[in-house]
Design an enzyme around this catalytic site. Structure first.
Site, PDB file in Angstrom:
ATOM      1  N   SER A   1     224.757 124.239   3.540  1.00 28.29           N
ATOM      2  CA  SER A   1     224.043 123.308   4.405  1.00 28.29           C
ATOM      3  C   SER A   1     224.570 121.765   4.055  1.00 28.29           C
ATOM      4  CB  SER A   1     222.553 123.353   4.653  1.00 28.29           C
ATOM      5  OG  SER A   1     222.051 122.196   5.314  1.00 28.29           O
TER       6      SER A   1
ATOM      7  N   TYR B   1     214.466 123.399   0.916  1.00 27.83           N
ATOM      8  CA  TYR B   1     215.385 124.020   1.638  1.00 27.83           C
ATOM      9  C   TYR B   1     216.813 123.520   0.989  1.00 27.83           C
ATOM     10  CZ  TYR B   1     218.521 125.000   5.467  1.00 27.83           C
ATOM     11  OH  TYR B   1     219.632 125.264   6.306  1.00 27.83           O
TER      12      TYR B   1
END
Length: 248
Positions: A140, A154
């Site tokens: 990401s 995350y």
């Protein structure tokens, strides 16, 4: 051409979107996810996009590590070879550390990193045996820095996955096995459907077309869509914490 592609987390979101794009290009697909009913719908969509492709599906919870190994091997037996494996399954639950949400944060950590490790282990076992293959890990843009609130854990898991992928890449350099780490920017999926005012966000089809195009080039790392994330990732790496606090 990487003819046969395995994608985890393929029942929705980026996994399903990439599956449809790869089917359009003529790739055979091995798709797995927890939600078998959704997975079957994706299978039918892929076959409608291109009736000439072969699509096989299997139910898989990637946190069941033994099942990851057996499912990957079953797909290998079925297709004869796996040419590309995309470690895509993940989740985005969680909250700021210390605010009473350890269970959700732990789930995200276990799914996004420990389960990803199991997928990488299973994939590389197959590729080392074949002496060929393309491992793709879905990281990401948040991997480049730490982020607050729901992104606390995350972002950390994605940074860990990027680092793990680089280590694997070093291990197999100068071999027929390739390793690509993809860092998606903001792409609209069910996970972020309710989030408003997201900068530079693109729709799912646009995002998945860009992802597939980038993956097919087999770079070491890529930031997708390239505009603006290839530039912004460099800015994020040196941005002051006050900027990051406004972004998450």
């Amino acid at each position: 051409m990487r003819k046969t592609i395995l994608i985890t987390g393929a029942s929705s979101g980026l996994g399903a979107g990439m599956a449809r794009e790869f089917a359009r290009q003529g790739h055979d697909l091995a798709l797995c996810a927890r939600r078998l009913d959704n997975l079957l719908s994706v299978k039918h969509e892929c076959e409608a996009v291109n009736p000439n492709v072969r699509v096989s599906v299997r139910e898989l919870d990637v946190t069941d590590h033994d099942a990851v190994f057996s499912t990957f091997e079953d797909f290998t037996d079925e297709f004869g070879t796996l040419d590309r494996i995309i470690v895509n399954a993940g989740m985005g639950k969680g909250a700021s550390v210390g605010t009473g949400h350890f269970h959700a944060n732990r789930q995200t950590a276990e799914t996004n990193f420990v389960a990803a490790l199991a997928q990488c282990e299973a994939a590389m076992t197959i590729f080392r045996r074949q002496n060929a293959g393309h491992l793709v890990t879905m990281s990401s843009i948040s991997a480049v820095r730490g982020f607050r609130r729901a992104l606390n854990v995350y972002a950390a898991t994605k940074a860990a996955l990027t680092s793990l992928s680089e280590g694997i890449r070093i291990d197999v350099r100068n071999t027929p096995i390739k390793v690509t780490t993809v860092h998606p920017g903001f792409i609209r999926t069910d996970i972020n459907a309710k989030v408003k005012n997201v900068p530079f966000i693109v729709d799912l089809q646009t995002g998945c077309k860009a992802l597939v195009a980038a993956i097919n080039k087999e770079p070491d790392n890529c930031y997708v869509p390239a505009w603006p994330w290839a530039l912004l990732q460099a800015v994020l790496r040196v941005a002051p914490l006050s900027w990051l606090a406004k972004m998450s």
